[in-house]
Write a protein that holds these residues in place. Structure first.
Motif, short mmCIF file in Angstrom:
data_model
loop_
_atom_site.label_atom_id
_atom_site.label_comp_id
_atom_site.label_asym_id
_atom_site.label_seq_id
_atom_site.Cartn_x
_atom_site.Cartn_y
_atom_site.Cartn_z
N GLY A 29 -31.16 52.66 10.29
CA GLY A 29 -31.82 53.96 10.26
C GLY A 29 -33.32 53.89 10.04
O GLY A 29 -33.91 54.81 9.46
N LEU A 30 -33.97 52.82 10.51
CA LEU A 30 -35.40 52.67 10.30
C LEU A 30 -36.18 53.87 10.82
O LEU A 30 -37.06 54.42 10.13
CB LEU A 30 -35.91 51.38 10.95
N ARG A 31 -35.89 54.30 12.03
CA ARG A 31 -36.62 55.43 12.61
C ARG A 31 -36.46 56.69 11.76
O ARG A 31 -37.42 57.41 11.50
CB ARG A 31 -36.11 55.72 14.03
N THR A 32 -35.22 56.95 11.35
CA THR A 32 -34.94 58.16 10.57
C THR A 32 -35.63 58.13 9.22
O THR A 32 -36.26 59.11 8.80
CB THR A 32 -33.43 58.33 10.37
N ALA B 116 -32.20 41.61 16.21
CA ALA B 116 -32.98 42.18 15.11
C ALA B 116 -33.13 43.69 15.27
O ALA B 116 -32.97 44.45 14.30
CB ALA B 116 -34.35 41.52 15.05
N LEU B 117 -33.46 44.15 16.48
CA LEU B 117 -33.65 45.58 16.70
C LEU B 117 -32.35 46.36 16.48
O LEU B 117 -32.38 47.50 15.99
CB LEU B 117 -34.18 45.83 18.12
N TYR B 118 -31.23 45.76 16.83
CA TYR B 118 -29.95 46.41 16.60
C TYR B 118 -29.75 46.70 15.12
O TYR B 118 -29.34 47.80 14.72
CB TYR B 118 -28.80 45.54 17.12
N GLU B 119 -30.06 45.72 14.28
CA GLU B 119 -29.91 45.92 12.82
C GLU B 119 -30.89 46.97 12.29
O GLU B 119 -30.54 47.77 11.41
CB GLU B 119 -30.11 44.60 12.08
N LEU B 120 -32.13 46.99 12.80
CA LEU B 120 -33.11 47.99 12.37
C LEU B 120 -32.65 49.39 12.74
O LEU B 120 -32.77 50.33 11.94
CB LEU B 120 -34.47 47.70 12.99
N GLU B 121 -32.13 49.55 13.96
CA GLU B 121 -31.65 50.86 14.38
C GLU B 121 -30.40 51.26 13.60
O GLU B 121 -30.25 52.41 13.19
CB GLU B 121 -31.34 50.85 15.89
N ILE C 90 -42.66 60.38 6.59
CA ILE C 90 -43.86 61.05 7.10
C ILE C 90 -43.76 62.55 6.88
O ILE C 90 -44.74 63.21 6.50
CB ILE C 90 -44.06 60.69 8.58
N TRP C 91 -42.58 63.11 7.08
CA TRP C 91 -42.40 64.54 6.82
C TRP C 91 -42.58 64.84 5.33
O TRP C 91 -43.13 65.89 4.97
CB TRP C 91 -41.02 64.99 7.29
N ALA C 92 -42.11 63.95 4.46
CA ALA C 92 -42.29 64.15 3.01
C ALA C 92 -43.77 64.16 2.65
O ALA C 92 -44.23 64.99 1.84
CB ALA C 92 -41.56 63.06 2.24
#
Length: 272
Positions: free
Chosen positions: A249-252, A241-246, A258-260
């Protein structure tokens, strides 16, 4: 500490009501020491009936009456509202703002009053679980800082910062933050329904998992990466699951969001 203060809440919307509810729940002041302003008569009647506080549609009268004026209005109302209130505050009276993106200097200049506290709470304040970041102008006395801290603590946790720039950051991280979690939880519930769970069951699983994870993170004292690694077995389901999230681009995407929010908060402070 604030038992005898008269507190005017300018704007009896969701957050204004949360502050009224918190102050009364903690018995900081009796209901008659609070006056809430609201343009809609039905909303004034609702607030008066629910909390027993004074209500009015006259912001000038409320600010003149109060010793603390809490501004819980939309940012776009300030250019018209604040000039109308110029000269109504006396020395020693405290202004507390929860208006997103509105800097201290904006209040000080338009009100011609120096004793301003700027804060950024979030919507869990409605159930007494809010997180509020706040700062104070140099003219705010230690006693007034104590008033502000006591009021803000009545609906959750508070964090004082000595640099106002942190308020725009807090708006993007904790002020807007609940929406990020609600979106994540909604997506997880929808995924559970797609897997075959009834929606009520998927929602219960997701909500309890989220709550339990937060409590575990708070109590364990461990780094979040360490907690994540503790769930992740080599070649297991979590790793997949974490592989697919990364990979997605979940983090990006989350960082960009948050920057927006931060940039928009800064824009609001410039009147855009």
């Amino acid at each position: 500490m604030i038992r005898d203060l008269r507190i005017a809440v300018i704007g009896a919307g969701i957050m204004g009501e949360a502050m009224i509810s918190g102050m009364l729940r903690h018995e900081l002041v009796p209901p008659e020491q609070i006056m809430a302003t609201e343009l809609r008569a039905d909303r004034r009647d609702e607030i008066a009936a629910r909390y027993g506080v004074q209500v009015t549609d006259d912001n000038v009268a409320a600010v003149h009456w109060g010793q603390v004026a809490v501004f819980a209005v939309k940012p776009q109302t300030l250019p018209k509202l604040l000039p109308e209130l110029r000269g109504t505050l006396n020395d020693g009276e405290l202004v507390i703002s929860i208006v997103a993106g509105a800097p201290i200097r904006h209040f000080a200049e338009l009100l011609q009053h120096p004793q301003i506290v700027r804060s950024m709470p979030n919507t869990p304040a409605q159930i007494g679980e809010g997180m509020t970041v706040w700062t104070a102008a140099d003219a705010v006395t230690e006693e007034q800082r104590g008033w502000a801290r006591t009021i803000l603590e009545s609906f959750g946790q508070e964090q004082y910062v000595d640099d106002e720039n942190y308020l725009d950051m807090a708006t993007a991280l904790s002020g807007t933050g609940p929406a990020y979690f609600f979106l994540l939880m909604e997506a997880m519930v929808d995924a559970g329904v797609h897997l075959g769970f009834p929606r009520y069951m998927a929602q219960k699983l997701v909500l309890e998992t989220m709550q339990g994870s937060v409590l575990y993170a708070q109590k364990s004292g461990k780094h979040l990466a360490e907690l994540k690694n503790g769930v992740t077995s080599p070649g297991g389901t979590t790793a997949a699951a974490l592989y697919e999230l990364e990979r997605g681009g979940l983090r990006t995407v989350l960082t960009d969001a948050i920057w927006a929010a931060y940039r928009r908060s800064a824009e609001l402070g410039k009147g855009k």
